[in-house]
Structure formats: structure tokens, C-alpha cells
Motif scaffolding. Structure first.
Motif, PDB file in Angstrom:
ATOM      1  N   CYS A  56      13.106   2.426  -3.026  1.00 13.65           N
ATOM      2  CA  CYS A  56      12.643   3.734  -3.033  1.00 13.65           C
ATOM      3  C   CYS A  56      10.919   3.339  -2.035  1.00 13.65           C
ATOM      4  O   CYS A  56      10.358   1.977  -1.441  1.00 13.65           O
ATOM      5  CB  CYS A  56      12.194   4.310  -4.286  1.00 13.65           C
ATOM      6  SG  CYS A  56      10.914   2.678  -5.019  1.00 13.65           S
ATOM      7  N   VAL A  57      10.221   3.850  -1.832  1.00 19.07           N
ATOM      8  CA  VAL A  57       9.171   3.942  -0.632  1.00 19.07           C
ATOM      9  C   VAL A  57       8.055   4.715  -0.567  1.00 19.07           C
ATOM     10  O   VAL A  57       8.843   6.093  -1.425  1.00 19.07           O
ATOM     11  CB  VAL A  57       9.841   3.693   0.951  1.00 19.07           C
ATOM     12  CG1 VAL A  57      10.317   5.029   1.803  1.00 19.07           C
ATOM     13  CG2 VAL A  57       8.025   3.272   1.673  1.00 19.07           C
ATOM     14  N   PRO A  66      -5.803   7.984   1.187  1.00 18.07           N
ATOM     15  CA  PRO A  66      -4.190   7.739   1.724  1.00 18.07           C
ATOM     16  C   PRO A  66      -4.693   6.366   2.588  1.00 18.07           C
ATOM     17  O   PRO A  66      -4.793   7.285   3.635  1.00 18.07           O
ATOM     18  CB  PRO A  66      -3.576   8.548   1.845  1.00 18.07           C
ATOM     19  CG  PRO A  66      -4.611   9.898   1.856  1.00 18.07           C
ATOM     20  CD  PRO A  66      -5.540   9.051   0.540  1.00 18.07           C
ATOM     21  N   GLU A  67      -4.000   5.448   2.746  1.00 20.08           N
ATOM     22  CA  GLU A  67      -3.647   4.852   3.982  1.00 20.08           C
ATOM     23  C   GLU A  67      -2.793   4.821   4.984  1.00 20.08           C
ATOM     24  O   GLU A  67      -3.091   3.964   6.564  1.00 20.08           O
ATOM     25  CB  GLU A  67      -5.004   3.570   4.630  1.00 20.08           C
ATOM     26  CG  GLU A  67      -6.451   3.826   3.479  1.00 20.08           C
ATOM     27  CD  GLU A  67      -7.226   2.006   3.316  1.00 20.08           C
ATOM     28  OE1 GLU A  67      -6.553   1.288   3.365  1.00 20.08           O
ATOM     29  OE2 GLU A  67      -8.567   2.611   3.142  1.00 20.08           O
ATOM     30  N   GLY A  68      -1.645   5.031   4.215  1.00 21.41           N
ATOM     31  CA  GLY A  68      -0.949   4.360   4.722  1.00 21.41           C
ATOM     32  C   GLY A  68      -0.130   3.419   4.778  1.00 21.41           C
ATOM     33  O   GLY A  68       1.434   2.852   5.497  1.00 21.41           O
ATOM     34  N   VAL A  69      -0.691   3.229   3.548  1.00 18.33           N
ATOM     35  CA  VAL A  69       0.221   1.641   3.424  1.00 18.33           C
ATOM     36  C   VAL A  69       1.302   1.736   2.625  1.00 18.33           C
ATOM     37  O   VAL A  69       1.002   2.233   1.094  1.00 18.33           O
ATOM     38  CB  VAL A  69      -0.676   0.767   3.094  1.00 18.33           C
ATOM     39  CG1 VAL A  69      -0.512  -0.331   1.770  1.00 18.33           C
ATOM     40  CG2 VAL A  69      -2.378   0.508   3.513  1.00 18.33           C
ATOM     41  N   LEU A  70       2.561   1.443   2.589  1.00 18.43           N
ATOM     42  CA  LEU A  70       4.206   1.130   2.044  1.00 18.43           C
ATOM     43  C   LEU A  70       3.864   1.230   0.840  1.00 18.43           C
ATOM     44  O   LEU A  70       3.611  -0.109   0.213  1.00 18.43           O
ATOM     45  CB  LEU A  70       5.024   1.409   2.388  1.00 18.43           C
ATOM     46  CG  LEU A  70       5.254   2.067   4.240  1.00 18.43           C
ATOM     47  CD1 LEU A  70       6.880   1.138   4.486  1.00 18.43           C
ATOM     48  CD2 LEU A  70       5.165   3.316   3.811  1.00 18.43           C
ATOM     49  N   ALA A  71       4.095   1.934  -0.579  1.00 24.67           N
ATOM     50  CA  ALA A  71       4.596   1.163  -1.907  1.00 24.67           C
ATOM     51  C   ALA A  71       5.808   1.922  -1.478  1.00 24.67           C
ATOM     52  O   ALA A  71       6.703   1.454  -1.551  1.00 24.67           O
ATOM     53  CB  ALA A  71       4.088   1.914  -3.071  1.00 24.67           C
ATOM     54  N   LEU A  72       6.262   0.156  -2.215  1.00 19.45           N
ATOM     55  CA  LEU A  72       8.021  -0.511  -2.307  1.00 19.45           C
ATOM     56  C   LEU A  72       8.153  -0.486  -3.511  1.00 19.45           C
ATOM     57  O   LEU A  72       7.102  -0.345  -4.743  1.00 19.45           O
ATOM     58  CB  LEU A  72       7.795  -1.965  -1.740  1.00 19.45           C
ATOM     59  CG  LEU A  72       7.472  -1.772   0.170  1.00 19.45           C
ATOM     60  CD1 LEU A  72       7.317  -3.370   0.567  1.00 19.45           C
ATOM     61  CD2 LEU A  72       8.487  -0.528   0.389  1.00 19.45           C
TER      62      LEU A  72
END
Length: 281
Positions: A56-57, A66-72
Motif C-alpha cells: 500500500c502507499v 501534506p508534504e508528499g512524504v510517502l506512507a508505506l
């Protein structure tokens, strides 16, 4: 299980305790971990990859913007001032792979020198034997301190031992044997079998995590609450507060923006969608 450090980050030797969710009904454990990460200002130090986890992402979960840092799917956060490492699991384990996932996670946790593992999870309220007539959620626990799951510290804090934990019951016993790598082949059980009433609790993810971490010689405490599907934000606050009591942390001293020092994550703004249209009523 493969661990990848964030650039410029390292695991701190000062963080001897690890807190993580056991996925279950209502996602209360995940919500509580989210709340704690956001409130204590924990920073992501790395992420873990395991073939048992579904991919998932998502966008940055904590903000404040929101800074565009991906959550994994599986991430590790640390807060050295609170001597705490936190793991957040965002996707479920592939069906039939929970025990292997728990073994892999226990191996990793043991390898990085953690001393105490705290698992936050929820239980189906339809399984409750007694209805507690109180506005406060009752917190239950299972501990590796004693064979029967009892722990004097948890009792002192007002938590109740989960009566359904019975290491001699067939599925609890089999789960412990799997965790230790020595199942009884003559009485082999499949975790794909339909669960009967007594099998419900050892069939949950928290039980596999508990048994596998215990088998590695780690101290493990599971904090549990009963809930139903729906908006379980209030339950997550109470479970996070229970974790703070166990860890001797004081939420009032967190630098949060809401009452009690709690700081709700950015991702919660849309977790349950907008409120219902009042014109319907």
C-alpha cells in the motif's frame, strides 16, 4: 524482513521499548499508534519490507501539512526523549501468513535489542462476557511476565487480565508451539480452519505477535479493548492513554494542540469522511 533506514537516520540505543498495533476490528490499535506518533513528535527512522504484507502507499500521514512524504505498509518511528520506538502497520497480512509475519517481526525486534514490546489491539464487543456499565473503556491485558498472563504492574494500573488467555487451550498451545518452532504434528491445526468460540482470541494477530515475541525471550504486554466497527476515535484516545500509563508517559506534557496534549494526525481529517447531512433528519 528487510529494514531500510531513512537517509541520515539511525536507530537509537536509548529507545528500549517498542510499541506497535495488532490489526483487528475497528483499527483501534493503528489509530492509537497514529495518535502517539503525532503527539510525541516521533520521527520516521526507516521502513520494513516483508513478503507477508500486502502493499500500500499513501500521502504523508502526520503533517501538519501534506508534504508528499510517502506512507508505506510498515514503518518505524522513534522518540529518544520518550525512550520509545513505534511501528505503524498500514496494510493487513496475507491470509495464512500471520504466524510467519510475527516470527519475522520478532526476529527483527530481538536483533535490534528491544527489551519491552507493547502491542495495542482491539476485540469484538460481541464476544464480551460481561457488559461494563461505565463511560470509560475497560482495558484488558496479557503479559509474558507470568505463564498465566498476569502482571502486577498492569493490575496496579487498573487493567484487567484477559480471562480468555489460557496457554493450555488447544489453539493457544499450538500457537506457542509454532512460535517455538516445534508444533505437535499429531495435533496439527490449520489457522485457515473456521474458528470456534474458544479459538477466537488466539486466532487474532495480537496473539501471534505475543507468542512469537515471547518465544524470543522478549517481555511482551498486550493492551486490549472491546469495540465495534465504526468511529473508534474515542477508543483510540483511551487505548493510547493506557499505553502512556504503562510507559509512565504524561500526555499533559505532550506539545499537542488539543486538550490533554494530544495532537491528532493530519490523516484523521478524512478518516471517517464528512458528517451526515443534517437536512436528512
Amino acid at each position: 524482513m528487510e529494514f531500510t533506514l531513512e537517509e541520515g537516520r539511525n536507530l537509537s540505543a536509548d529507545c528500549s521499548s517498542l510499541l506497535l498495533p495488532g490489526l483487528s476490528i475497528g483499527n483501534v490499535g493503528q489509530l492509537a499508534v497514529d495518535l502517539l506518533i503525532s503527539s510525541i513528535g516521533a520521527k520516521r527512522v526507516g521502513f520494513l519490507d516483508d513478503p507477508s504484507l500486502l502493499p500500500c502507499v499513501g500521502n504523508d500521514a502526520y503533517g501538519p501539512e501534506p508534504e508528499g512524504v510517502l506512507a508505506l505498509p510498515l514503518e518505524a518511528y522513534e522518540s529518544p526523549p520518550h525512550a520509545l520506538t513505534l511501528m505503524q502497520q498500514r496494510s493487513p497480512v496475507i491470509k495464512g501468513m500471520m504466524v510467519q509475519f510475527a516470527k519475522n517481526l520478532a526476529d527483527f525486534v530481538s536483533s535490534i535489542g528491544k527489551k519491552h514490546v507493547i502491542i495495542l489491539s482491539s476485540l469484538d464487543s460481541g464476544r464480551m462476557k460481561k457488559i461494563v456499565a461505565s463511560s470509560d473503556m475497560q482495558v484488558y491485558y496479557v503479559s509474558s511476565t507470568n505463564n498465566d498472563g498476569n502482571d502486577s504492574d498492569c493490575e496496579r494500573l487498573g487493567f484487567k487480565r484477559l480471562e480468555e488467555y489460557d496457554p493450555t487451550q488447544r489453539r493457544w498451545k499450538y500457537l506457542n508451539e509454532l512460535a517455538e518452532g516445534k508444533p505437535d504434528q499429531e495435533d496439527e491445526l490449520s489457522f485457515e480452519d473456521e474458528l470456534v468460540h474458544d479459538d477466537y482470541y488466539p486466532g487474532l494477530p495480537f496473539a501471534a505477535l505475543f507468542s512469537c515475541c515471547k518465544a524470543k525471550g522478549l517481555k511482551v504486554t498486550c493492551l486490549l479493548c472491546y469495540c465495534s466497527e465504526g468511529d473508534n476515535i474515542a477508543d483510540s484516545f483511551q487505548l493510547a492513554d493506557a499505553a502512556c500509563k504503562l510507559l509512565r508517559l504524561t500526555p499533559d506534557k505532550f506539545s499537542g494542540h488539543v486538550e490533554g496534549g494530544w495532537n491528532t494526525p493530519l490523516s484523521w481529517q478524512s478518516v471517517y469522511g464528512p458528517p451526515p447531512d443534517e437536512s436528512l433528519f
